[in-house]
Design an enzyme around this catalytic site. Sequence first.
Site, PDB file in Angstrom:
ATOM      1  N   LYS A 115       0.835  -1.205   0.000  1.00 40.11           N
ATOM      2  CA  LYS A 115       0.000   0.000   0.000  1.00 40.11           C
ATOM      3  C   LYS A 115       0.868   1.252   0.000  1.00 40.11           C
ATOM      4  O   LYS A 115       0.615   2.200  -0.746  1.00 40.11           O
ATOM      5  CB  LYS A 115      -0.919  -0.025   1.214  1.00 40.11           C
ATOM      6  N   LYS A 195       6.233   5.288  11.664  1.00 42.01           N
ATOM      7  CA  LYS A 195       7.645   5.096  11.983  1.00 42.01           C
ATOM      8  C   LYS A 195       8.508   5.951  11.065  1.00 42.01           C
ATOM      9  O   LYS A 195       8.087   6.343   9.984  1.00 42.01           O
ATOM     10  CB  LYS A 195       8.054   3.627  11.854  1.00 42.01           C
ATOM     11  N   LYS A 198      13.055   5.910   5.443  1.00 42.30           N
ATOM     12  CA  LYS A 198      13.674   6.581   4.297  1.00 42.30           C
ATOM     13  C   LYS A 198      12.676   6.713   3.162  1.00 42.30           C
ATOM     14  O   LYS A 198      12.625   7.740   2.498  1.00 42.30           O
ATOM     15  CB  LYS A 198      14.887   5.756   3.811  1.00 42.30           C
TER      16      LYS A 198
END
Length: 201
Positions: A115, A195, A198
Site C-alpha cells: 500500500k 515510523k 527513508k
Amino acid sequence: MKKRILTGDRPTGKLHLGHYVGSLYNRAQLQDEYDEYILIADVQALTDNFENPEKVRSNIYEVLLDNLAVGVDPSKATFAVQSLIPETAELTVFFANLVTVSRLERNPTVKDEIKLRGFEKSLPLGFFMYPVSQAADICVIRAHLVPVGEDQLPHIEQTREIAHRFNSIYREVFPLPEAMIGKVRRLPGTDGNAKMSKSLG
C-alpha cells in the site's frame, strides 16, 4: 560458541535517527557478545528501486560508513553485500517452493508496504516475495537471532515457518531464528507517521 546474529539495511539512502535508536546503537553494543553479521541488502533494495539501480549502488558505501560511524568494528562484525552471496539467491529459489502465495498475502507487513508503495494494481513479483529472500538471508548464515523492530516480526515468523518446513522435509539444517526486539520498538516519524522511514522521506 557465540550465538549468531544477522541484521542489516537496505542501501536506499543515508541512515537516520530511527535506524540509530532502533538498530545501529545496538549493533555496536552486541558485537562483542555475539557473532554478528551485517547485511547490506542491495538485492532487496532493488525490489522497489529497480528503475534506479545507481541509487542502490551508490548507497552501499553510505550504509557501511553509517555503521562504522556509530562504532561497529569490522574486526568484530562481518559485513556482507547481499548481491555478492550467490547462495542466498539459490536458497531463495528453493524456499519459494515452501511458501504459498496466500501465506505471503497474509503477511501484514507486506500488505502495508504494498500500500505504501502504491503497488496494489501492479505488484512486482520480486517485491511480493522479498520475505522469502529475507528468510534465505537469515538462514544462509544460520542466524540464531535477528534484531528487528516490531513491524518486522511477521517476517521472522515467516522465516521460522520456512526453515521448519525445510528441516522437516529434508533434514535438520537451519536453526529457527528468534526475533530480538530492541529497547525502542518503533520511533515515530517527524511527520507523525507510524515510523521513521527513508521511503517516507
